[in-house]
Design a protein around this motif. Structure first.
Motif, PDB file in Angstrom:
ATOM      1  N   ALA A  45       0.836  -1.204   0.000  1.00 41.36           N
ATOM      2  CA  ALA A  45       0.000   0.000   0.000  1.00 41.36           C
ATOM      3  C   ALA A  45       0.871   1.253   0.000  1.00 41.36           C
ATOM      4  CB  ALA A  45      -0.930  -0.008   1.211  1.00 41.36           C
ATOM      5  N   ALA A  46       2.001   1.231   0.779  1.00 42.36           N
ATOM      6  CA  ALA A  46       2.921   2.380   0.804  1.00 42.36           C
ATOM      7  C   ALA A  46       3.547   2.587  -0.573  1.00 42.36           C
ATOM      8  CB  ALA A  46       3.998   2.163   1.856  1.00 42.36           C
ATOM      9  N   GLU A  47       3.910   1.482  -1.240  1.00 39.81           N
ATOM     10  CA  GLU A  47       4.486   1.598  -2.580  1.00 39.81           C
ATOM     11  C   GLU A  47       3.467   2.185  -3.553  1.00 39.81           C
ATOM     12  OE1 GLU A  47       7.474  -2.278  -2.166  1.00 39.81           O
ATOM     13  OE2 GLU A  47       5.703  -2.365  -3.416  1.00 39.81           O
ATOM     14  N   LEU A  48       2.220   1.789  -3.389  1.00 38.90           N
ATOM     15  CA  LEU A  48       1.174   2.331  -4.262  1.00 38.90           C
ATOM     16  C   LEU A  48       0.989   3.832  -4.048  1.00 38.90           C
ATOM     17  CD1 LEU A  48      -1.518  -0.486  -4.068  1.00 38.90           C
ATOM     18  CD2 LEU A  48      -0.165   0.177  -6.047  1.00 38.90           C
ATOM     19  N   ILE A  49       1.116   4.294  -2.790  1.00 40.13           N
ATOM     20  CA  ILE A  49       0.995   5.733  -2.512  1.00 40.13           C
ATOM     21  C   ILE A  49       2.108   6.498  -3.220  1.00 40.13           C
ATOM     22  CG2 ILE A  49       1.133   7.472  -0.684  1.00 40.13           C
ATOM     23  CD1 ILE A  49      -0.240   5.412   1.144  1.00 40.13           C
ATOM     24  N   ILE A  50       3.358   5.943  -3.154  1.00 40.44           N
ATOM     25  CA  ILE A  50       4.484   6.591  -3.840  1.00 40.44           C
ATOM     26  C   ILE A  50       4.239   6.628  -5.345  1.00 40.44           C
ATOM     27  CG2 ILE A  50       6.947   6.385  -4.349  1.00 40.44           C
ATOM     28  CD1 ILE A  50       7.240   5.127  -1.525  1.00 40.44           C
ATOM     29  N   ALA A  51       3.728   5.511  -5.892  1.00 42.47           N
ATOM     30  CA  ALA A  51       3.434   5.463  -7.330  1.00 42.47           C
ATOM     31  C   ALA A  51       2.377   6.494  -7.704  1.00 42.47           C
ATOM     32  CB  ALA A  51       2.965   4.057  -7.718  1.00 42.47           C
ATOM     33  N   ASN A  52       1.395   6.658  -6.842  1.00 40.40           N
ATOM     34  CA  ASN A  52       0.333   7.646  -7.135  1.00 40.40           C
ATOM     35  C   ASN A  52       0.896   9.061  -7.147  1.00 40.40           C
ATOM     36  OD1 ASN A  52      -1.755   5.843  -7.441  1.00 40.40           O
ATOM     37  ND2 ASN A  52      -2.212   5.741  -5.276  1.00 40.40           N
ATOM     38  N   ILE A  70      -6.103   5.060  -7.835  1.00 35.36           N
ATOM     39  CA  ILE A  70      -6.718   5.473  -6.563  1.00 35.36           C
ATOM     40  C   ILE A  70      -7.883   4.539  -6.229  1.00 35.36           C
ATOM     41  CG2 ILE A  70      -8.065   7.301  -5.458  1.00 35.36           C
ATOM     42  CD1 ILE A  70      -6.312   9.284  -7.044  1.00 35.36           C
ATOM     43  N   ILE A  71      -8.679   4.210  -7.276  1.00 31.71           N
ATOM     44  CA  ILE A  71      -9.782   3.278  -7.049  1.00 31.71           C
ATOM     45  C   ILE A  71      -9.245   1.921  -6.593  1.00 31.71           C
ATOM     46  CG2 ILE A  71     -11.661   2.031  -8.195  1.00 31.71           C
ATOM     47  CD1 ILE A  71     -11.964   4.516 -10.003  1.00 31.71           C
ATOM     48  N   ALA A  72      -8.157   1.481  -7.232  1.00 27.50           N
ATOM     49  CA  ALA A  72      -7.555   0.200  -6.833  1.00 27.50           C
ATOM     50  C   ALA A  72      -7.055   0.260  -5.399  1.00 27.50           C
ATOM     51  CB  ALA A  72      -6.414  -0.156  -7.791  1.00 27.50           C
ATOM     52  N   ASN A  73      -6.490   1.408  -5.015  1.00 31.33           N
ATOM     53  CA  ASN A  73      -6.013   1.554  -3.628  1.00 31.33           C
ATOM     54  C   ASN A  73      -7.165   1.492  -2.633  1.00 31.33           C
ATOM     55  OD1 ASN A  73      -3.305   1.779  -4.224  1.00 31.33           O
ATOM     56  ND2 ASN A  73      -3.413   3.975  -4.595  1.00 31.33           N
ATOM     57  N   LYS A  74      -8.286   2.117  -3.027  1.00 34.65           N
ATOM     58  CA  LYS A  74      -9.452   2.046  -2.137  1.00 34.65           C
ATOM     59  C   LYS A  74      -9.915   0.601  -1.985  1.00 34.65           C
ATOM     60  CE  LYS A  74     -11.160   6.726  -3.016  1.00 34.65           C
ATOM     61  NZ  LYS A  74     -12.233   7.534  -3.582  1.00 34.65           N
ATOM     62  N   GLU A  75      -9.899  -0.132  -3.107  1.00 29.66           N
ATOM     63  CA  GLU A  75     -10.283  -1.542  -3.040  1.00 29.66           C
ATOM     64  C   GLU A  75      -9.306  -2.326  -2.148  1.00 29.66           C
ATOM     65  OE1 GLU A  75     -12.268  -1.843  -7.506  1.00 29.66           O
ATOM     66  OE2 GLU A  75     -10.366  -2.812  -7.059  1.00 29.66           O
ATOM     67  N   ALA A  77      -7.518  -1.060   0.314  1.00 26.57           N
ATOM     68  CA  ALA A  77      -7.778  -0.675   1.701  1.00 26.57           C
ATOM     69  C   ALA A  77      -9.007  -1.408   2.240  1.00 26.57           C
ATOM     70  CB  ALA A  77      -7.990   0.840   1.787  1.00 26.57           C
ATOM     71  N   PHE A  78     -10.020  -1.526   1.365  1.00 30.10           N
ATOM     72  CA  PHE A  78     -11.216  -2.259   1.787  1.00 30.10           C
ATOM     73  C   PHE A  78     -10.879  -3.719   2.084  1.00 30.10           C
ATOM     74  CE2 PHE A  78     -15.561  -3.356   2.117  1.00 30.10           C
ATOM     75  CZ  PHE A  78     -15.734  -4.569   1.465  1.00 30.10           C
ATOM     76  N   GLN A  79     -10.054  -4.343   1.233  1.00 25.27           N
ATOM     77  CA  GLN A  79      -9.648  -5.726   1.454  1.00 25.27           C
ATOM     78  C   GLN A  79      -8.848  -5.866   2.751  1.00 25.27           C
ATOM     79  OE1 GLN A  79      -7.519  -6.797  -2.056  1.00 25.27           O
ATOM     80  NE2 GLN A  79      -9.353  -6.961  -3.327  1.00 25.27           N
ATOM     81  N   ASN A  80      -7.948  -4.897   3.012  1.00 24.86           N
ATOM     82  CA  ASN A  80      -7.181  -4.942   4.258  1.00 24.86           C
ATOM     83  C   ASN A  80      -8.093  -4.819   5.479  1.00 24.86           C
ATOM     84  OD1 ASN A  80      -4.654  -5.284   3.108  1.00 24.86           O
ATOM     85  ND2 ASN A  80      -4.343  -3.094   2.809  1.00 24.86           N
ATOM     86  N   ASP A  81      -9.104  -3.938   5.360  1.00 28.90           N
ATOM     87  CA  ASP A  81     -10.054  -3.814   6.472  1.00 28.90           C
ATOM     88  C   ASP A  81     -10.782  -5.133   6.711  1.00 28.90           C
ATOM     89  OD1 ASP A  81     -10.990  -0.410   5.599  1.00 28.90           O
ATOM     90  OD2 ASP A  81      -9.382  -1.183   6.868  1.00 28.90           O
ATOM     91  N   ASN A 136      -5.157 -12.598  -2.076  1.00 29.08           N
ATOM     92  CA  ASN A 136      -3.752 -12.384  -2.451  1.00 29.08           C
ATOM     93  C   ASN A 136      -3.555 -12.506  -3.959  1.00 29.08           C
ATOM     94  OD1 ASN A 136      -2.784 -11.885   0.119  1.00 29.08           O
ATOM     95  ND2 ASN A 136      -2.483 -14.050   0.580  1.00 29.08           N
ATOM     96  N   LYS A 137      -4.247 -13.469  -4.566  1.00 29.72           N
ATOM     97  CA  LYS A 137      -4.162 -13.610  -6.026  1.00 29.72           C
ATOM     98  C   LYS A 137      -4.726 -12.373  -6.719  1.00 29.72           C
ATOM     99  CE  LYS A 137      -4.310 -18.680  -6.233  1.00 29.72           C
ATOM    100  NZ  LYS A 137      -5.077 -19.854  -6.699  1.00 29.72           N
ATOM    101  N   GLU A 138      -5.829 -11.851  -6.186  1.00 27.07           N
ATOM    102  CA  GLU A 138      -6.410 -10.634  -6.763  1.00 27.07           C
ATOM    103  C   GLU A 138      -5.442  -9.456  -6.622  1.00 27.07           C
ATOM    104  OE1 GLU A 138     -11.142 -11.637  -5.888  1.00 27.07           O
ATOM    105  OE2 GLU A 138     -10.089 -10.115  -4.733  1.00 27.07           O
ATOM    106  N   LEU A 139      -4.774  -9.374  -5.468  1.00 30.95           N
ATOM    107  CA  LEU A 139      -3.808  -8.295  -5.271  1.00 30.95           C
ATOM    108  C   LEU A 139      -2.640  -8.415  -6.249  1.00 30.95           C
ATOM    109  CD1 LEU A 139      -2.925  -5.864  -3.592  1.00 30.95           C
ATOM    110  CD2 LEU A 139      -1.836  -7.452  -1.995  1.00 30.95           C
ATOM    111  N   ALA A 140      -2.163  -9.632  -6.466  1.00 31.77           N
ATOM    112  CA  ALA A 140      -1.068  -9.845  -7.431  1.00 31.77           C
ATOM    113  C   ALA A 140      -1.508  -9.443  -8.834  1.00 31.77           C
ATOM    114  CB  ALA A 140      -0.630 -11.313  -7.407  1.00 31.77           C
ATOM    115  N   PHE A 141      -2.755  -9.786  -9.187  1.00 31.92           N
ATOM    116  CA  PHE A 141      -3.287  -9.402 -10.502  1.00 31.92           C
ATOM    117  C   PHE A 141      -3.350  -7.881 -10.636  1.00 31.92           C
ATOM    118  CE2 PHE A 141      -5.636  -9.686 -14.340  1.00 31.92           C
ATOM    119  CZ  PHE A 141      -6.620  -8.722 -14.272  1.00 31.92           C
ATOM    120  N   GLN A 142      -3.802  -7.199  -9.575  1.00 29.68           N
ATOM    121  CA  GLN A 142      -3.883  -5.741  -9.614  1.00 29.68           C
ATOM    122  C   GLN A 142      -2.497  -5.114  -9.769  1.00 29.68           C
ATOM    123  OE1 GLN A 142      -5.921  -4.719  -6.028  1.00 29.68           O
ATOM    124  NE2 GLN A 142      -7.940  -5.331  -6.785  1.00 29.68           N
TER     125      GLN A 142
END
Length: 243
Positions: A45-52, A70-75, A77-81, A136-142
């Motif tokens: 998630a931190a790497e994604l923030i830097i990329a954004n 950003i939408i992917a990051n929200k998704e 974050a939702f998955q982490n929650d 985890n597979k979905e996260l790898a795909f994203q």
């Protein structure tokens, strides 16, 4: 109750408690793995923030793709929650299991029912573990999709730079054409007009008129060469723009 029956019952109870302790140890291992996965996800998630942040400096196309990130990051974050909720549920389940062990030590007669409940809980935990694997597979795909988009952005930047270079070359060519038109082409035209007027108003000899006509021819040839040069330069610009 006979002494032999009590011994058998105690042995069964000891065996069941050992099984429960093994299952509790497995739960601790599962919790440790879940904490490790959460740490890894927080790093991603931190790497994604830097990329954004980096993508915010790109053109309109990159802004659209950054919005998708950003939408992917929200998704994510939702998955982490959701995963944190499941971890909390596992902690509650562990507390319930400890409470059940205490109750089972007191109530040997309820061991069969408690084992059925424990089997049900294990099935639920296996389902949740399977859901974590899918997540985890979905996260790898994203992540793969985001890498593809980053590569597309790089290609777009290269195309934009090439287009800017072509545009600069085209503008320089136009400036050269304007210079040739305003300076070199106008001079032969002015000479032709001037000599033509001199022929109209002069009363000089045929030799002087012939000399004026020669000057006109010389200016016309110069104008023809300049016209050819302009045509060649225009063709060169067309080829550069197509490239």
């Amino acid at each position: 109750m006979k002494k032999e029956d009590l011994i058998i019952t105690n042995l069964q109870l000891e065996f069941q408690n050992n099984e429960k302790e093994k299952k509790a140890a497995e739960l601790i291992i599962a919790n440790t793995e879940l904490a490790f996965q959460n740490d890894e996800k927080e790093k991603r998630a931190a790497e994604l923030i830097i990329a954004n942040k980096e993508l915010a400096f790109q053109n309109d196309e990159k802004e659209k793709r950054a919005a998708e990130l950003i939408i992917a990051n929200k998704e994510l974050a939702f998955q982490n929650d959701e995963k944190e909720k499941r971890a909390a549920e596992l902690i509650i389940a562990n507390k319930e299991l400890a409470f059940q062990n205490d109750e089972k030590e007191k109530r040997a007669a309820e061991l069969i029912i408690a084992n059925k409940e424990l089997a049900f809980q294990n099935n639920e935990k296996e389902k949740r573990a399977a859901e974590l694997i899918i997540a985890n597979k979905e996260l790898a795909f994203q992540n793969d999709e985001k890498e593809k988009r980053a590569a597309e952005l790089m290609a777009t930047n290269i195309e934009l730079k090439n287009a800017e270079e072509s545009q600069k070359e085209y503008i320089r060519g136009l400036e050269k054409i304007m210079y040739l038109t305003s300076h070199k082409v106008r001079q032969p035209i002015a000479n032709i007009i001037g000599f033509s007027l001199m022929i109209d108003i002069t009363k000089d000899s045929k030799e002087e008129i012939k000399q004026s006509i020669d000057y006109i021819k010389e200016s016309a040839l110069s104008l023809d060469l300049l016209t050819r040069e302009l045509n060649a330069h225009v063709l060169y610009l067309k080829k550069k723009v197509k490239m």
